[in-house]
Write an enzyme that holds these catalytic residues in place. Structure first.
Site, short mmCIF file in Angstrom:
data_model
loop_
_atom_site.label_atom_id
_atom_site.label_comp_id
_atom_site.label_asym_id
_atom_site.label_seq_id
_atom_site.Cartn_x
_atom_site.Cartn_y
_atom_site.Cartn_z
N CYS A 49 35.68 -91.31 50.96
CA CYS A 49 35.71 -89.91 50.54
C CYS A 49 34.67 -89.68 49.44
O CYS A 49 34.59 -90.47 48.49
CB CYS A 49 37.10 -89.58 50.02
SG CYS A 49 37.27 -87.89 49.46
N HIS B 210 42.35 -82.37 52.72
CA HIS B 210 41.81 -81.92 51.43
C HIS B 210 42.34 -80.53 51.05
O HIS B 210 42.53 -80.23 49.88
CB HIS B 210 40.28 -81.85 51.47
CG HIS B 210 39.60 -83.11 51.06
ND1 HIS B 210 39.77 -83.68 49.81
CD2 HIS B 210 38.72 -83.92 51.72
CE1 HIS B 210 39.03 -84.80 49.74
NE2 HIS B 210 38.39 -84.96 50.87
ZN ZN Z 1 37.21 -86.59 51.31
#
Ligand code: ZN
Length: 175
Positions: free
Chosen positions: A103, A149
């Site tokens: 990420c 997210h």
């Molecule tokens: Zn991410």
């Protein structure tokens, strides 16, 4: 277009549930173009608005699948750029698969995460018109990561294993 700063943990916006978008004005178009530029610059293959400190339900994804030709050579298919506003997963496969993901908001860490092998998404395009997307494999994984997210969920929350990346390769295709 302007590059936006990608925020990293423990920035609180990453843990917030983002709000739906209802206004499709020129300000939104600027945010979308900036996010695309920021994703390409990172480089990454996906980006969600909370990662640039905007708590709204908007994701951009740009990913090229690879295919094997009859001689077993890998061909890179043209990259597809997808912008989805207020995305919702409407269908998931029974099958799941494990894969390694990283990420942009959690530098240096990667993890093994179980994801649905295929999903269907509905949402709106950048002009507010309904859109439906069917995805599988890596692209399906990217979408699941980005939609998480928007709900304040990060991959270590779901990972069966998390570790510090040892090679550059492990950090390719971050989202
Ligand atoms: Zn991410």
């Amino acid at each position: 277009m302007t590059l936006r700063t990608i925020v990293t943990l423990p920035e609180p916006v990453l843990r917030r549930k983002a709000r739906p978008i209802t206004t499709f004005d020129s300000n939104l178009q600027t945010v979308i173009d900036d996010m695309i530029e920021t994703m390409r610059d990172a480089p990454g293959v996906g980006l969600a608005a909370p990662q640039v400190n905007i708590s709204e339900r908007l994701i951009v994804v740009e990913y090229g699948e690879e295919e094997e030709d009859e001689n077993g050579e890998i061909i890179e298919l043209p990259k597809k750029l997808l912008v989805v506003i207020n995305p919702e997963i409407v269908k998931t496969s029974e099958e799941t698969e494990l894969g390694v993901e990283g990420c942009l908001s959690i530098p240096g860490l990667v993890g093994e995460v179980e994801r649905f092998s295929a999903i269907q998404i509905k949402g709106l395009n950048r002009h507010g018109q309904p859109t439906k997307i069917k995805t599988e494999g890596w692209l399906a994984r990217i979408f699941q990561h980005e939609i998480d997210h928007l709900n304040g969920v990060l991959f270590p929350d779901l990972a069966t294993k998390v570790w510090k990346a040892q090679t550059e390769e492990e950090l390719e295709d971050r989202v």
